[in-house]
Each structure stands twice: as C-alpha cells, then as structure tokens.
Design a protein around this motif. Structure first.
Motif, PDB file in Angstrom:
ATOM      1  N   MET A   1     -16.180  43.230  17.450  1.00  0.00           N
ATOM      2  CA  MET A   1     -15.830  41.880  17.043  1.00  0.00           C
ATOM      3  C   MET A   1     -17.103  41.024  17.095  1.00  0.00           C
ATOM      4  N   ASN A   2     -17.418  40.364  15.986  1.00  0.00           N
ATOM      5  CA  ASN A   2     -18.602  39.513  15.985  1.00  0.00           C
ATOM      6  C   ASN A   2     -18.255  38.134  16.539  1.00  0.00           C
ATOM      7  N   ASN A   3     -19.288  37.299  16.716  1.00  0.00           N
ATOM      8  CA  ASN A   3     -19.075  35.980  17.316  1.00  0.00           C
ATOM      9  C   ASN A   3     -18.090  35.129  16.521  1.00  0.00           C
ATOM     10  N   LEU A   4     -18.189  35.146  15.199  1.00  0.00           N
ATOM     11  CA  LEU A   4     -17.307  34.330  14.370  1.00  0.00           C
ATOM     12  C   LEU A   4     -15.849  34.780  14.521  1.00  0.00           C
ATOM     13  N   GLU A   5     -15.644  36.089  14.628  1.00  0.00           N
ATOM     14  CA  GLU A   5     -14.285  36.592  14.854  1.00  0.00           C
ATOM     15  C   GLU A   5     -13.775  36.163  16.223  1.00  0.00           C
ATOM     16  N   ALA A   6     -14.633  36.278  17.236  1.00  0.00           N
ATOM     17  CA  ALA A   6     -14.235  35.892  18.593  1.00  0.00           C
ATOM     18  C   ALA A   6     -13.922  34.405  18.652  1.00  0.00           C
ATOM     19  N   ILE A   7     -14.733  33.593  18.005  1.00  0.00           N
ATOM     20  CA  ILE A   7     -14.501  32.146  17.986  1.00  0.00           C
ATOM     21  C   ILE A   7     -13.185  31.847  17.259  1.00  0.00           C
ATOM     22  N   THR A   8     -12.970  32.508  16.128  1.00  0.00           N
ATOM     23  CA  THR A   8     -11.743  32.299  15.356  1.00  0.00           C
ATOM     24  C   THR A   8     -10.525  32.719  16.160  1.00  0.00           C
ATOM     25  N   GLU A   9     -10.614  33.848  16.841  1.00  0.00           N
ATOM     26  CA  GLU A   9      -9.497  34.305  17.677  1.00  0.00           C
ATOM     27  C   GLU A   9      -9.209  33.288  18.774  1.00  0.00           C
ATOM     28  N   GLY A  10     -10.249  32.745  19.391  1.00  0.00           N
ATOM     29  CA  GLY A  10     -10.066  31.719  20.417  1.00  0.00           C
ATOM     30  C   GLY A  10      -9.410  30.471  19.850  1.00  0.00           C
ATOM     31  N   ILE A  11      -9.809  30.068  18.662  1.00  0.00           N
ATOM     32  CA  ILE A  11      -9.213  28.897  18.012  1.00  0.00           C
ATOM     33  C   ILE A  11      -7.739  29.161  17.723  1.00  0.00           C
ATOM     34  N   LEU A  12      -7.431  30.352  17.188  1.00  0.00           N
ATOM     35  CA  LEU A  12      -6.038  30.692  16.887  1.00  0.00           C
ATOM     36  C   LEU A  12      -5.187  30.694  18.153  1.00  0.00           C
ATOM     37  N   TYR A  13      -5.762  31.129  19.238  1.00  0.00           N
ATOM     38  CA  TYR A  13      -5.028  31.126  20.504  1.00  0.00           C
ATOM     39  C   TYR A  13      -4.743  29.686  20.945  1.00  0.00           C
ATOM     40  N   VAL A  14      -5.738  28.828  20.839  1.00  0.00           N
ATOM     41  CA  VAL A  14      -5.605  27.448  21.292  1.00  0.00           C
ATOM     42  C   VAL A  14      -4.622  26.649  20.433  1.00  0.00           C
ATOM     43  N   VAL A  15      -4.626  26.859  19.108  1.00  0.00           N
ATOM     44  CA  VAL A  15      -3.714  26.087  18.252  1.00  0.00           C
ATOM     45  C   VAL A  15      -2.284  26.578  18.391  1.00  0.00           C
ATOM     46  N   GLY A  16      -2.088  27.765  18.911  1.00  0.00           N
ATOM     47  CA  GLY A  16      -0.755  28.280  19.221  1.00  0.00           C
ATOM     48  C   GLY A  16       0.184  28.292  18.033  1.00  0.00           C
ATOM     49  N   ASP A  17       1.409  27.837  18.275  1.00  0.00           N
ATOM     50  CA  ASP A  17       2.461  27.880  17.256  1.00  0.00           C
ATOM     51  C   ASP A  17       2.185  26.969  16.072  1.00  0.00           C
ATOM     52  N   ASP A  18       1.369  25.948  16.266  1.00  0.00           N
ATOM     53  CA  ASP A  18       1.078  25.037  15.157  1.00  0.00           C
ATOM     54  C   ASP A  18       0.265  25.729  14.075  1.00  0.00           C
ATOM     55  N   GLY A  19      -0.559  26.687  14.462  1.00  0.00           N
ATOM     56  CA  GLY A  19      -1.402  27.374  13.501  1.00  0.00           C
ATOM     57  C   GLY A  19      -2.492  26.467  12.965  1.00  0.00           C
ATOM     58  N   ILE A  20      -3.260  27.009  12.034  1.00  0.00           N
ATOM     59  CA  ILE A  20      -4.378  26.265  11.451  1.00  0.00           C
ATOM     60  C   ILE A  20      -4.521  26.675   9.997  1.00  0.00           C
ATOM     61  N   THR A  21      -4.881  25.730   9.156  1.00  0.00           N
ATOM     62  CA  THR A  21      -5.058  26.032   7.730  1.00  0.00           C
ATOM     63  C   THR A  21      -6.444  26.587   7.485  1.00  0.00           C
ATOM     64  N   LEU A  22      -6.597  27.215   6.351  1.00  0.00           N
ATOM     65  CA  LEU A  22      -7.899  27.741   5.938  1.00  0.00           C
ATOM     66  C   LEU A  22      -8.914  26.606   5.886  1.00  0.00           C
ATOM     67  N   HIS A  23      -8.525  25.479   5.322  1.00  0.00           N
ATOM     68  CA  HIS A  23      -9.425  24.329   5.199  1.00  0.00           C
ATOM     69  C   HIS A  23      -9.856  23.811   6.576  1.00  0.00           C
TER      70      HIS A  23
END
Length: 181
Positions: A1-23
């Motif tokens: 897993m590269n840094n960008l993937e790890a950062i994205t995974e962390g963001i997805l974890y933090v936003v939880g059920d609300d999720g996040i848009t591509l934008h």
C-alpha cells in the motif's frame, strides 16, 4: 500500500457512514479526479480480491465508504444481541431520549439536537431492538423516521411514554433575565 492509498484509507475510515465524493477526495488530496478515480478503483479491487479482510470499499450514490463484508454481519448482530446487558453509553442514552420524547423523528433531526452524527448509534440501537423504523417522511429524500420499541419500554421498565420525566420549559422571560444577571 502506498502513502496515497494509506491516506485515502484513513480518510475513508474517518468519514465513516457519511462517505466522501470523488470531488471532495480530490480536493483533500490536492490531485486530479482522474488520478483519485484510478486510486479508488485499484483500492476497491484490492478489497474485493483479498478474502482475508473483513471490510470492503463501496460507492453508493457517488459516495465512497468502507463497510464490513457480509460474512461478518451475523457475528456483528450476535455481538449487539449479547451487548443488551451492557450499560448504555452517554451517546446511546442521549439518542434514545431524543427519540422517546420526539418520536417519530428523523436521523437529521436527531443530529440537529445532539450536534453530532448519529448513524452508527442508530444502527446500534436498531440492532439492540430499542428503536425501529416508523416509516418515511413524504419530503425530498424520503428519510426514515424512528420510534422506540417495546424492548425499550421493557428495558427502562415503562408502562407508557407518559412515565418519562417532564422536560423543563426553557426560554421563559424570567429564566433568560436570570441567566444574564
């Protein structure tokens, strides 16, 4: 897993059920939407192919989020069923009180009163059979409304909701004057 993937995974974890848009994710990562889309596609494939993981990435309504895989759902339900004897958290008690006093009430209305998100708490209370979906409002998005169940009444030893303590009246002129003296 590269840094960008790890950062994205962390963001997805933090936003939880609300999720996040591509934008939103592209803005947050300060990169192009095309690059983020490639990253998300690669990550989704990785979660799908790796059967040793209990989570997967999904995209519903244009929002990316992490969810538990279906294989773990019966065990999660069992966990919540056995947790009925555990004491209630402050968040659970607040959410239950709001629903009991204001039912039927939507998730958004609960969040406005509490001032924090309550998706996970609602799911926990549903799993413990303390609240139930009471229907949907006839407004845009048709949100679910929630009400307490007989299990709630049994748990708190109530014969009816009339036994709930009366809420104090706020905002009377006398109270407001006393607050600012």
């Amino acid at each position: 897993m590269n840094n960008l993937e790890a950062i994205t995974e962390g963001i997805l974890y933090v936003v939880g059920d609300d999720g996040i848009t591509l934008h939103q994710l592209a803005d947050t990562l300060e990169t192009s939407e095309d690059e983020v889309q490639e990253l998300l596609d690669r990550m989704m494939m990785g979660y799908t192919e790796n059967q040793d993981r209990g989570i997967e990435m999904v995209c519903y309504g244009g929002r990316y989020k992490l969810v538990s895989k279906a294989i773990s759902h019966p065990y999660c339900q069992k966990l919540f069923e056995h947790s009925e004897t555990r004491p209630f958290s402050q968040a659970a008690l607040e959410t239950l009180a709001i629903i009991a006093y204001k039912q039927p009430i939507t998730r958004v209305e609960i969040e406005e009163i509490r001032g924090v998100g309550c998706d996970m708490m609602i799911r926990k209370l549903l799993a413990r059979n303390l609240i139930r979906e009471a229907g949907r409002l006839e407004v845009a998005g048709r949100p679910f409304t929630y009400e307490v169940t007989e299990q709630f009444m049994d748990t708190f030893k109530l014969k009816s909701l009339d036994e709930l303590p009366q809420l104090p009246e706020f905002g009377s002129p006398m109270e407001n004057e006393e607050l600012f003296k």
